[in-house]
Structure formats: C-alpha cells, structure tokens
Design an enzyme around this catalytic site. Sequence first.
Site, PDB file in Angstrom:
ATOM      1  N   ASP A  24       0.837  -1.206   0.000  1.00 29.77           N
ATOM      2  CA  ASP A  24       0.000   0.000   0.000  1.00 29.77           C
ATOM      3  C   ASP A  24       0.870   1.255   0.000  1.00 29.77           C
ATOM      4  O   ASP A  24       1.963   1.251   0.555  1.00 29.77           O
ATOM      5  CB  ASP A  24      -0.902  -0.024   1.249  1.00 29.77           C
ATOM      6  CG  ASP A  24      -2.124   0.857   1.089  1.00 29.77           C
ATOM      7  OD1 ASP A  24      -2.295   1.473   0.024  1.00 29.77           O
ATOM      8  OD2 ASP A  24      -2.912   0.934   2.055  1.00 29.77           O
ATOM      9  N   GLY A  67       0.335   5.307  -4.540  1.00 29.38           N
ATOM     10  CA  GLY A  67      -0.245   6.567  -5.004  1.00 29.38           C
ATOM     11  C   GLY A  67       0.323   7.744  -4.226  1.00 29.38           C
ATOM     12  O   GLY A  67       0.722   8.765  -4.804  1.00 29.38           O
ATOM     13  N   ARG A  68       0.401   7.591  -2.898  1.00 29.65           N
ATOM     14  CA  ARG A  68       0.917   8.674  -2.056  1.00 29.65           C
ATOM     15  C   ARG A  68       2.401   8.933  -2.344  1.00 29.65           C
ATOM     16  O   ARG A  68       2.858  10.067  -2.389  1.00 29.65           O
ATOM     17  CB  ARG A  68       0.720   8.328  -0.567  1.00 29.65           C
ATOM     18  CG  ARG A  68      -0.643   8.720  -0.042  1.00 29.65           C
ATOM     19  CD  ARG A  68      -0.967   8.018   1.252  1.00 29.65           C
ATOM     20  NE  ARG A  68      -1.327   6.626   1.021  1.00 29.65           N
ATOM     21  CZ  ARG A  68      -1.443   5.722   1.991  1.00 29.65           C
ATOM     22  NH1 ARG A  68      -1.213   6.071   3.231  1.00 29.65           N
ATOM     23  NH2 ARG A  68      -1.801   4.491   1.690  1.00 29.65           N
ATOM     24  N   ARG A  86      -0.049   8.589 -10.370  1.00 26.72           N
ATOM     25  CA  ARG A  86      -0.099   7.422  -9.484  1.00 26.72           C
ATOM     26  C   ARG A  86       0.632   6.211 -10.074  1.00 26.72           C
ATOM     27  O   ARG A  86       1.292   5.455  -9.367  1.00 26.72           O
ATOM     28  CB  ARG A  86      -1.557   7.043  -9.205  1.00 26.72           C
ATOM     29  CG  ARG A  86      -2.331   8.099  -8.444  1.00 26.72           C
ATOM     30  CD  ARG A  86      -3.788   7.706  -8.321  1.00 26.72           C
ATOM     31  NE  ARG A  86      -3.921   6.409  -7.683  1.00 26.72           N
ATOM     32  CZ  ARG A  86      -3.870   6.209  -6.364  1.00 26.72           C
ATOM     33  NH1 ARG A  86      -3.725   7.231  -5.555  1.00 26.72           N
ATOM     34  NH2 ARG A  86      -3.993   5.001  -5.876  1.00 26.72           N
ATOM     35  N   HIS A  98       3.234   2.873  -8.890  1.00 25.28           N
ATOM     36  CA  HIS A  98       3.062   1.433  -9.092  1.00 25.28           C
ATOM     37  C   HIS A  98       4.304   0.820  -9.759  1.00 25.28           C
ATOM     38  O   HIS A  98       4.727  -0.269  -9.398  1.00 25.28           O
ATOM     39  CB  HIS A  98       1.819   1.152  -9.948  1.00 25.28           C
ATOM     40  CG  HIS A  98       0.535   1.578  -9.297  1.00 25.28           C
ATOM     41  ND1 HIS A  98       0.250   1.304  -7.979  1.00 25.28           N
ATOM     42  CD2 HIS A  98      -0.538   2.263  -9.774  1.00 25.28           C
ATOM     43  CE1 HIS A  98      -0.951   1.814  -7.673  1.00 25.28           C
ATOM     44  NE2 HIS A  98      -1.438   2.398  -8.746  1.00 25.28           N
ATOM     45  N   THR A 148     -10.629  -6.938  -5.709  1.00 23.56           N
ATOM     46  CA  THR A 148     -11.899  -6.874  -6.444  1.00 23.56           C
ATOM     47  C   THR A 148     -12.391  -5.424  -6.493  1.00 23.56           C
ATOM     48  O   THR A 148     -12.897  -4.961  -7.501  1.00 23.56           O
ATOM     49  CB  THR A 148     -12.953  -7.751  -5.726  1.00 23.56           C
ATOM     50  OG1 THR A 148     -12.347  -9.015  -5.443  1.00 23.56           O
ATOM     51  CG2 THR A 148     -14.174  -7.971  -6.562  1.00 23.56           C
ATOM     52  N   GLU A 149     -12.181  -4.714  -5.362  1.00 30.73           N
ATOM     53  CA  GLU A 149     -12.642  -3.322  -5.258  1.00 30.73           C
ATOM     54  C   GLU A 149     -11.816  -2.382  -6.138  1.00 30.73           C
ATOM     55  O   GLU A 149     -12.298  -1.318  -6.538  1.00 30.73           O
ATOM     56  CB  GLU A 149     -12.586  -2.849  -3.798  1.00 30.73           C
ATOM     57  CG  GLU A 149     -13.594  -3.518  -2.864  1.00 30.73           C
ATOM     58  CD  GLU A 149     -13.235  -4.949  -2.465  1.00 30.73           C
ATOM     59  OE1 GLU A 149     -12.034  -5.313  -2.532  1.00 30.73           O
ATOM     60  OE2 GLU A 149     -14.144  -5.719  -2.115  1.00 30.73           O
ATOM     61  N   TRP A 194     -11.145  -2.540  -9.119  1.00 30.19           N
ATOM     62  CA  TRP A 194     -11.725  -2.348 -10.455  1.00 30.19           C
ATOM     63  C   TRP A 194     -12.452  -1.013 -10.539  1.00 30.19           C
ATOM     64  O   TRP A 194     -12.693  -0.492 -11.622  1.00 30.19           O
ATOM     65  CB  TRP A 194     -12.692  -3.485 -10.808  1.00 30.19           C
ATOM     66  CG  TRP A 194     -12.013  -4.793 -11.082  1.00 30.19           C
ATOM     67  CD1 TRP A 194     -12.069  -5.922 -10.310  1.00 30.19           C
ATOM     68  CD2 TRP A 194     -11.171  -5.135 -12.200  1.00 30.19           C
ATOM     69  NE1 TRP A 194     -11.310  -6.925 -10.866  1.00 30.19           N
ATOM     70  CE2 TRP A 194     -10.750  -6.466 -12.038  1.00 30.19           C
ATOM     71  CE3 TRP A 194     -10.716  -4.420 -13.331  1.00 30.19           C
ATOM     72  CZ2 TRP A 194      -9.914  -7.125 -12.955  1.00 30.19           C
ATOM     73  CZ3 TRP A 194      -9.880  -5.077 -14.230  1.00 30.19           C
ATOM     74  CH2 TRP A 194      -9.495  -6.405 -14.047  1.00 30.19           C
ATOM     75  N   LEU A 224      11.218 -20.894  -3.875  1.00 30.43           N
ATOM     76  CA  LEU A 224      10.155 -19.993  -3.407  1.00 30.43           C
ATOM     77  C   LEU A 224       8.894 -20.127  -4.269  1.00 30.43           C
ATOM     78  O   LEU A 224       8.984 -20.181  -5.494  1.00 30.43           O
ATOM     79  CB  LEU A 224      10.666 -18.546  -3.506  1.00 30.43           C
ATOM     80  CG  LEU A 224       9.641 -17.439  -3.233  1.00 30.43           C
ATOM     81  CD1 LEU A 224       9.333 -17.347  -1.739  1.00 30.43           C
ATOM     82  CD2 LEU A 224      10.138 -16.093  -3.744  1.00 30.43           C
TER      83      LEU A 224
HETATM   84  C1  FPP Z   1      -1.624   0.125  -3.435  1.00 30.17           C
HETATM   85  O1  FPP Z   1      -1.193   1.454  -3.450  1.00 30.17           O
HETATM   86  C2  FPP Z   1      -1.056  -0.627  -4.550  1.00 30.17           C
HETATM   87  C3  FPP Z   1      -1.774  -1.232  -5.542  1.00 30.17           C
HETATM   88  C4  FPP Z   1      -3.238  -1.195  -5.607  1.00 30.17           C
HETATM   89  C5  FPP Z   1      -1.086  -1.934  -6.644  1.00 30.17           C
HETATM   90  C6  FPP Z   1       0.102  -2.764  -6.298  1.00 30.17           C
HETATM   91  C7  FPP Z   1       0.760  -3.147  -7.522  1.00 30.17           C
HETATM   92  C8  FPP Z   1       2.078  -3.147  -7.753  1.00 30.17           C
HETATM   93  C9  FPP Z   1       3.110  -2.811  -6.754  1.00 30.17           C
HETATM   94  C10 FPP Z   1       2.506  -3.485  -9.121  1.00 30.17           C
HETATM   95  C11 FPP Z   1       3.498  -4.553  -9.238  1.00 30.17           C
HETATM   96  C12 FPP Z   1       2.997  -5.867  -8.841  1.00 30.17           C
HETATM   97  C13 FPP Z   1       3.516  -6.996  -9.303  1.00 30.17           C
HETATM   98  C14 FPP Z   1       3.080  -8.276  -8.726  1.00 30.17           C
HETATM   99  C15 FPP Z   1       4.502  -7.022 -10.390  1.00 30.17           C
HETATM  100  P1  FPP Z   1      -2.296   2.594  -3.604  1.00 30.17           P
HETATM  101  O2  FPP Z   1      -2.427   2.888  -5.050  1.00 30.17           O
HETATM  102  O3  FPP Z   1      -3.540   2.182  -2.907  1.00 30.17           O
HETATM  103  O4  FPP Z   1      -1.586   3.772  -2.859  1.00 30.17           O
HETATM  104  P2  FPP Z   1      -2.298   4.947  -2.043  1.00 30.17           P
HETATM  105  O5  FPP Z   1      -3.003   4.312  -0.883  1.00 30.17           O
HETATM  106  O6  FPP Z   1      -1.142   5.791  -1.620  1.00 30.17           O
HETATM  107  O7  FPP Z   1      -3.223   5.657  -2.982  1.00 30.17           O
END
Ligand code: FPP
Length: 232
Positions: free
Chosen positions: A13, A16-17, A26, A30, A59-60, A62, A124
């Site tokens: 998590d 985005g921040r 954002r 990622h 799921t959310e 999306w 692993l």
């Molecule tokens: C949450 O941060 C992160 C996600 C919803 C996506 C996680 C995906 C990756 C790290 C991509 C790589 C993954 C693999 C398996 C290669 P957020 O967007 O909710 O951040 P925020 O809370 O700061 O808005």
Amino acid sequence: MGNLPKHITIIMDGNGRWAKQRGKERIYGHFEGAESVRACCELAVEMGIEYLSLYAFSTENWNRPKEEVAGLMKLMAKSILEERPTFEKNNIRFMVLGDRSMLSDDLIADIDNAMEETSGNTGLTLIVFLSYSGKWDLEQAASRYALDFKDGKTDIKLEDYLCTAGIPDPDLLIRTSGEQRISNYMLWQCAYTEFYFTETLWPDFRKPELRLAIETYSSRERRFGKTGEQIK
Ligand code: FPP
C-alpha cells in the site's frame, strides 16, 4: 534468526501517495512498487522463505479510474513477461490467484504460460493475488462446496475449496503505508496470522525493511489459542 515465517504475505500500500509526494502520476508509484516486489522476492529467495504472496489488485480496485486500472494490468503483463527468466534462474514457482472472469484473455494466457512453465520449480512459491478479495474467495468456495455436498460428498472441508487450497496459511502479514486494516484480504486464511504494520510506503519497502519485519516476527511468541506454558 529464530523461527522464520514459512509464508509471508504483503498488502502493498502507498504507491499513489509515494507518487503524489513527488508530483507524479499514481502509475509512477506502481512502477516503482514493482521494484520493491523484485527486491522482496530476492530477499525471500536468499533467506529460503517458502511462500511469498502479494496483494496486487483487489476486487474493489476495479472501481479505480480506467487509466489507472489499464496501467496496472499492463504493468502486470509486463512484469510477468520480463521476470520469467528470473523465475527459472531462481527456481521460483509462480502463481496468480483471484477472480479470472474480469481479466483479459491475453493476460490470462500470459499468466497460464508462466504458471505452467514454473510449476515444477521447488524453491520460493511466489503468489500474486489479482482481482481477489477474501469475501469473493469464501463465496466461490461455498458455492462449489454446496454442489459437492448435494452430490453426496460429505467428508469435505471448506478450506479445500478456497483458491488457496494446498497453500499454508500466512504466518506473517505485512501492510505498508500506515494503514492498519485487512481490507477484505485472506479473511479465512489469516485466522492465526501475525500482523506487522509499518509507515513505510510500498515503493520504499525494500530488503532492509522486509528483513526487519521478519526479525520482528521471529521474536514473537505464537500461541494458537493455547497458554504460554502449553507451547513450551
Ligand atoms: C496500493 O497502493 C497498490 C496497488 C493497488 C497496486 C500494487 C501493484 C504493484 C506494486 C505493481 C506490481 C505488482 C507486481 C506483482 C509485479 P495505492 O495505489 O492504494 O496507494 P495509495 O493508498 O497511496 O493511494
């Protein structure tokens, strides 16, 4: 280090921040988060951890803006294709679990190829939860359980119908970015899981941060409902 967790799972998590702090889109967060995935896999391999699972897309999720969802799916496909040689080199078994009905045919084909190719690897096991939620998993398991029960199979266990059947429950759940909740993740499987919360945003969570989480876990006493005396 004392007892190592057999299965570590991570709610990644804060991407985005992390991006916002740098005045970027954002999706930039990622992409940087994918580097943390790589670093954590490396440490897990080095330490001989058996299972590392990652909550990549719920799921959310999306419901996020279209461009972000498309960007994340693209990143997923790119990562799978790019990392396939790494999986082979490091004896990694790769799995993707979740509700496939929402995924594109191309992405499903890439996932299946990578899963098939690495299915015999014995190091692993790396699991990516994609389009997954704990309630979805329980619902799909209960439907299939009910059908089999109706067919006369009575010696069956619900957990054998979860998409995680055969995978040990997580010993350690890590959530980054300061949020302290489970957000519809492995609801059944986390019954006795140790939780570790950190303020670090996911793109900043690298090998030293994972090592610290594992060390913290190792120093805890797990009782599984028993008394401290009973487990000695
Ligand atoms: C949450 O941060 C992160 C996600 C919803 C996506 C996680 C995906 C990756 C790290 C991509 C790589 C993954 C693999 C398996 C290669 P957020 O967007 O909710 O951040 P925020 O809370 O700061 O808005």
